[in-house]
Every structure is written in structure tokens, then in C-alpha cells.
Motif scaffolding. Structure first.
Motif, short mmCIF file in Angstrom:
data_model
loop_
_atom_site.label_atom_id
_atom_site.label_comp_id
_atom_site.label_asym_id
_atom_site.label_seq_id
_atom_site.Cartn_x
_atom_site.Cartn_y
_atom_site.Cartn_z
N ILE A 129 11.57 6.98 4.37
CA ILE A 129 10.12 7.10 4.19
C ILE A 129 9.38 6.12 5.09
N ALA A 130 9.89 4.89 5.19
CA ALA A 130 9.24 3.87 6.01
C ALA A 130 9.08 4.31 7.46
N ALA A 131 10.00 5.14 7.95
CA ALA A 131 9.98 5.58 9.35
C ALA A 131 9.46 7.00 9.51
N ASP A 132 8.84 7.55 8.47
CA ASP A 132 8.42 8.95 8.47
C ASP A 132 6.91 9.03 8.26
N PRO A 133 6.12 9.10 9.33
CA PRO A 133 4.65 9.10 9.19
C PRO A 133 4.12 10.21 8.29
N GLU A 134 4.72 11.39 8.35
CA GLU A 134 4.22 12.48 7.52
C GLU A 134 4.45 12.20 6.04
N MET A 135 5.63 11.70 5.69
CA MET A 135 5.90 11.40 4.29
C MET A 135 5.08 10.20 3.83
N LEU A 136 4.90 9.23 4.70
CA LEU A 136 4.05 8.09 4.35
C LEU A 136 2.64 8.55 4.01
N GLU A 137 2.14 9.52 4.76
CA GLU A 137 0.80 10.02 4.50
C GLU A 137 0.75 10.74 3.15
#
Length: 344
Positions: free
Chosen positions: A40-48
Motif C-alpha cells: 500500500i505504501a508504494a501504491d498511489p492508487e490504493m493510497l488514494e
């Protein structure tokens, strides 16, 4: 409760929170959660996706547990992400209806070194008590290992089915007697009925997956079975509002011990400061002896943090303080008790 707080809705700070969860808390103890959090930390879409949720739902442990409760496969991040994306609404709904109330009974092993030194009857009051399993330290058996060897301690009526193991760095800290608990009560905004199988199952789901945690589930279910016939009293309420009136009901001939573990980190800074003032003034307000035992992660109490020697490794550990004075590092799940950092 897990030793990490929800983060504000800034995407960069949210990414840093999940990266920290992976590297400092899950690493070496839950490979699956380390993988999910790092993903998640490296996943901009999931972070959003996460950022758009209410801040309370940003908690990694809550999100991950809600996913597992909904049937998520325990697979590497790419496959889990596909599953989560397809069932996002159901997982979010489940997370919103529940809370991180991990009732880690193993923490009793790090409370006992303090409680066993208090002479006479003790009244226990725990805030953030969940199902109240940590209010029963005198009902469990213990096995302490120190440089001097192994020492077992049992309830007065004999060995218990639940045995809590703890490694202690100073043999002088190994308890040699059970505390004399004559009264106990807990406070929680959402009390858990220890006799409710679904509620206990949710607590078990909050335990992180991984071989290091399998024993925690067994301890939890064993402690729940032990507590069910005679559960402690739990008051539904906010800790800032309910602590003083509940404490006032404790018997006057007992030393009142106010305690908590990985709870205050879920409050904002102002509320944490208010609780600190309440805890330190409670004895004077009630006109009776009160001890305050706090087990919280670094970053919760600035005044206590300042007492932790620079360079001390606090990974997987809570900082234990007694009446505002840092005294030990306590394993987040109770398996370690270290006073050496504060004896230098």
C-alpha cells in the motif's frame, strides 16, 4: 490495541505510516502484514482509496482485519490487492462497524512486575479494556525467563490453563507473588462481551497472521473461556469522562491501579495531555493512593519519550511508565520486559 495511530489524510504521510507499519512493527513478526503494508505504501492508487476514508479507517490493522473478516485470502500483495479492489465497499463497511480492540492478554506478564510489588489489596481499573481480559492477571499462570533461569508463578488455586511466557532482562524484576486483586473494572467506548462467540472471533481476527502470532490466538480464546463464567465489570464510556466516577467506586482499603496498553495513541494530542493530567491528579482528587501504569508506543507521551535513552531500540515494544516515570520496555504482546535501558 495495536501500537500505531491512524494518520491524517495527507497522502505522503499516509504512505509513510504504512511504510513504518511494515518496517517497524510487522517486519520480523508478520510477513503477510509487512507485505500488505509495504504494498500500500508504494501504491498511489490504493493510497488514494485509503486517504478518502474517514481517518479512523486509515489504521492498517483495522483495514487488514476487516479484509480477513470478509474472507480475504492470505496471499501476496498483488493478488490481495485484486481481491480487495473487487470487494472494497464490503470491507470498508465492515471496518466502519468495528474497531481495533485487540485484547492482548499476554501484556499481563509485563504488568505483573509492577503489580506484584504493591503491598495489600489492589483495585484494578483499565481504560480501553475491550473484553477485560487484562483485568485478570491473577487468574493466569506465568513463566518468566531471565539470566538466572526460569521461574513459574501460578494463581493461588493452582496452575491455570492459560500460561503467559515472558523474557526478563533483570532477574530482580521477576515476580515472586501474585497481586492481591480485590476489585476490578474496565472502561471502553465499545465493550466486548467475552461470552459472545462472534465478538471473540473478531478479537481473534485482529491478531496478526504469522507463526509468531499463532500462540496469541490460543491465549485469547483460552482467556475468554476462563473469563466467561465470571467476567469483570466493564463500563461503557469515554475514558476522559468515565475514569474519575468509576474510580470513585473502588473500595477505599485497596490501592487503585489505573492502567492501559496501546490505547492513548488513538487519541489526539490534546486528549492525551488531558488524560495525563487526570491520571496524575486522580489520587489527590479521590483522597486515596493511586498508581498509574501506562504501556504506550513511543510518540504517545512526549514527557515519557524524553526519558527514553537516545538510540534505544523500541521496535515491537511499548514504553512502560509508572506515575509518569519511564521504567521499562514492554513487548507489544507481552513476551519481553526490559528495564536495562533505564538502569544506566
Amino acid at each position: 490495541m495495536a501500537p500505531h495511530r491512524p494518520m491524517p489524510d495527507d497522502a505522503d504521510r499516509l504512505a509513510a505510516y504504512y511504510a513504518d507499519f511494515a518496517a517497524r512493527w510487522a517486519h520480523g513478526t508478520s510477513p503477510l502484514y509487512e507485505d500488505w503494508a509495504a504494498g500500500i505504501a508504494a501504491d498511489p492508487e490504493m493510497l488514494e482509496r485509503v486517504r478518502m476514508l474517514p481517518p479512523r479507517l486509515h489504521q492498517a490493522n483495522l483495514l487488514f482485519a476487516a479484509a480477513r473478516w470478509a474472507g480475504a485470502p492470505e496471499v501476496p500483495y498483488p493478488r490481495w490487492r485484486e481481491w480487495l479492489t473487487a470487494r472494497w465497499d464490503a470491507v470498508v463497511t465492515g471496518a466502519a462497524a468495528r474497531a481495533t480492540q485487540t485484547n492482548e492478554v499476554g501484556r499481563c506478564a509485563t504488568l505483573l512486575p509492577v503489580l506484584s510489588r504493591i503491598e495489600g489489596p489492589i483495585a484494578l481499573l483499565e481504560v480501553g479494556t475491550a473484553a477485560g481480559l487484562c483485568l485478570l492477571p491473577d487468574r493466569y499462570s506465568y513463566r518468566y525467563t531471565s539470566p538466572a533461569g526460569s521461574h513459574d508463578l501460578h494463581p493461588d488455586d493452582g496452575p491455570a490453563d492459560v500460561v503467559l511466557e515472558c523474557r526478563v532482562d533483570d532477574p530482580a524484576d521477576v515476580p515472586v507473588r501474585m497481586p492481591q486483586v480485590t476489585w476490578r473494572a474496565g472502561i471502553d467506548v465499545s465493550p466486548i462481551d467475552v461470552a459472545d462467540p462472534e465478538a471473540v472471533a473478531w478479537l481473534a481476527t485482529l491478531v496478526w497472521p504469522g507463526p509468531d502470532h499463532d500462540a496469541r490466538v490460543a491465549r485469547l480464546t483460552g482467556a475468554a473461556s476462563l473469563a466467561a463464567p465470571d467476567p469483570p465489570r466493564i463500563v461503557r464510556g469515554d475514558l476522559l469522562e468515565a475514569t474519575a466516577p468509576t474510580a470513585a467506586t473502588a473500595p477505599e482499603d485497596a490501592t487503585l491501579v489505573l492502567f492501559h496498553s496501546a490505547v492513548l495513541l488513538y487519541l489526539d494530542a490534546a486528549a492525551r495531555a488531558a488524560f495525563r493530567r487526570l491520571a496524575l491528579s486522580l489520587g489527590e482528587r479521590l483522597g486515596r493512593p493511586v498508581r498509574w501504569v501506562s504501556n504506550e508506543s513511543l510518540g504517545t507521551h512526549p514527557d515519557v519519550d524524553a526519558q527514553v535513552p537516545r538510540g534505544t531500540d523500541t521496535s515491537h515494544r511499548l514504553v512502560q511508565s509508572v506515575d509518569g516515570i519511564a521504567t521499562a520496555l514492554a513487548g507489544q504482546h507481552g513476551a519481553v520486559y526490559e528495564t536495562a535501558p533505564f538502569s544506566r
